[in-house]
Enzyme design. Structure first.
Site, PDB file in Angstrom:
ATOM      1  N   SER A 177       4.350   6.015  -2.708  1.00  0.00           N
ATOM      2  CA  SER A 177       4.994   4.864  -2.070  1.00  0.00           C
ATOM      3  C   SER A 177       6.396   5.124  -1.555  1.00  0.00           C
ATOM      4  O   SER A 177       6.885   4.379  -0.708  1.00  0.00           O
ATOM      5  CB  SER A 177       5.033   3.689  -3.052  1.00  0.00           C
ATOM      6  OG  SER A 177       5.758   4.034  -4.228  1.00  0.00           O
ATOM      7  N   HIS A 205      -1.475   1.939  -1.803  1.00  0.00           N
ATOM      8  CA  HIS A 205      -0.949   2.113  -0.451  1.00  0.00           C
ATOM      9  C   HIS A 205      -1.953   2.765   0.494  1.00  0.00           C
ATOM     10  O   HIS A 205      -1.578   3.196   1.592  1.00  0.00           O
ATOM     11  CB  HIS A 205       0.342   2.933  -0.495  1.00  0.00           C
ATOM     12  CG  HIS A 205       1.472   2.205  -1.164  1.00  0.00           C
ATOM     13  ND1 HIS A 205       2.325   1.361  -0.489  1.00  0.00           N
ATOM     14  CD2 HIS A 205       1.863   2.170  -2.465  1.00  0.00           C
ATOM     15  CE1 HIS A 205       3.201   0.853  -1.334  1.00  0.00           C
ATOM     16  NE2 HIS A 205       2.950   1.325  -2.547  1.00  0.00           N
ATOM     17  N   LYS A 236      -0.961  -5.473  -0.203  1.00  0.00           N
ATOM     18  CA  LYS A 236      -0.322  -4.628   0.808  1.00  0.00           C
ATOM     19  C   LYS A 236      -1.130  -4.714   2.107  1.00  0.00           C
ATOM     20  O   LYS A 236      -1.015  -5.684   2.835  1.00  0.00           O
ATOM     21  CB  LYS A 236      -0.174  -3.213   0.267  1.00  0.00           C
ATOM     22  CG  LYS A 236       0.763  -3.197  -0.952  1.00  0.00           C
ATOM     23  CD  LYS A 236       0.880  -1.870  -1.594  1.00  0.00           C
ATOM     24  CE  LYS A 236       1.882  -1.899  -2.734  1.00  0.00           C
ATOM     25  NZ  LYS A 236       1.478  -2.788  -3.858  1.00  0.00           N
TER      26      LYS A 236
END
Length: 389
Positions: A177, A205, A236
């Site tokens: 990240s 992610h 996300k």
């Protein structure tokens, strides 16, 4: 007692490491901070779905049907039928035997690791793993061996020296990240099979961004069936809230009985579950957005490199500009905000000492024109601060 707290806060401020909260209202690719509209290059809303009307409508429908909030843990009276529907859709999407939705990525990692590992076990964790993985490993009371970032040889050396009778768990982020690089999953699968370890991956992610239907990096590389525990988030790329874990049915049953961050917390509200259910379906059809994000990320990263910025090992939608000094990174972020760009300074202990940075992250809904404007502003700040020639 309070004197000690004040002293520690003053120490953080002196090192330019003190964190503060500020109000921010999202508006698509922009964010309003202190009354000023900024291009949002700091969000994890990678596919731009957080403001998608389909998710908003699904959330409202669920709230109207089931109520505004949850009333207890899932194991008491909080296990709405929406959970069953969303988990069935999740398992089908990920091609797994079973799935479990939990409240956040942090509670997922802390809960999973502290449930599956104990005092007689060994966890092998990449040094750049997310804080939630680090905390989960500590709470498990297992022996923790941290291997150098993406260093397969170091990991194998640690595995080779470990008692063969002990349970071994290898855990890694898939997309890291703060640096935007990826884990060598194929090699990790090889080592886990060679040494009889379990492999757990964090797709926070990468969920929604890789493979034909956005299943994640493990599916993209064709090794998903060899991964024992897949965890990821809806907050996300999928634009919703919450997290998940998928795997064999026995794993999910075990977690339902041993995962304290599931057992002893209130269930997600129906509105969140409605958005999750919609996001799973929408993400599978977001082919053009995935392609657009990849193209914009490559363009943005390459232009920064040409300008002379150090973007580290990034090859994804997360693009750091490594500045080094904490105060310098904070000033860089402040100057960008003055010019209309939201981009946050990331400092130790989130990243190693001496590697403070601006962490840029892109959205598929941005345009090349917006990025060209941002690149010009970033370059101007970089030259003013002598970060680049």
């Amino acid at each position: 007692m309070w004197h000690n707290f004040h002293a520690q806060l003053d120490e953080l401020a002196e090192k330019a490491q003190k964190r503060t909260l500020y109000e921010a209202d999202s508006d698509g690719c922009f964010v309003w901070v202190n009354g000023k509209k900024l291009l949002n290059l700091a969000s994890n809303n990678y596919l731009g779905l957080a403001n998608d009307e389909r998710l908003i409508e699904a959330s409202i429908r669920a709230a109207k049907t089931y109520g505004a909030g949850a009333t207890a843990s899932r194991l008491i009276v909080g296990n709405f039928s929406l959970y069953t529907e969303a988990e069935a859709a999740l398992a089908e999407w990920k091609g797994s035997e079973a799935a479990l939705i939990v409240n956040s990525g942090y509670t997922a990692n802390v809960g999973i690791l502290s449930a599956i590992a104990g005092r007689d076990d060994v966890i092998f964790s990449d040094k750049w793993n997310h804080a939630s993985i680090i905390d989960g490993a500590i709470l498990s009371r297992a022996e923790v061996k941290r291997y150098r970032h993406n260093d397969i040889d170091h990991l194998e050396a640690l595995l080779r020296k470990t008692d063969k009778q002990k349970r071994k768990i290898i855990v890694t982020d898939t997309v890291f990240s703060m640096d935007g690089d990826i884990a060598p999953l194929g090699e990790l699968v090889r080592l886990k099979e060679k040494y009889g370890a379990l492999l757990m991956i964090d797709e926070a992610h990468s969920s929604g961004l890789y493979s034909e239907k956005g299943e994640g990096l493990a599916h993209h590389l064709g090794i998903a069936e060899q991964v024992d525990i897949q965890m990821g988030t809806f907050s996300k790329a999928l634009g919703a809230f919450g997290a998940y874990v998928v795997g064999k049915k026995v794993l999910i049953d075990y977690l339902i009985n041993h995962m304290r961050s599931l057992i002893f917390t209130t269930a997600l509200p129906p509105a969140a579950l409605g958005a999750i259910r919609a996001a799973i379906a929408i993400a599978q059809e977001a082919h053009e957005r995935r392609k657009q994000l990849q193209q914009l990320s490559f363009y943005f990263r390459t232009r920064l490199q040409v300008l002379g910025f150090d973007t580290g090992p990034s090859i994804t939608q997360i693009v750091p500009v490594i500045v080094g000094d904490n105060e310098r990174a904070v000033q860089f972020s402040r100057h960008l905000q003055e010019r209309g760009i939201a981009a946050v300074a990331i400092r130790p202990p989130t990243v190693p000492e001496g590697t403070a940075r601006i962490r840029f992250s892109l959205m598929a809904t941005m345009t090349k024109e917006q990025l060209d404007w941002a690149l010009a502003e970033i370059a101007a700040v970089g030259k003013e601060m002598k970060v680049i020639p």
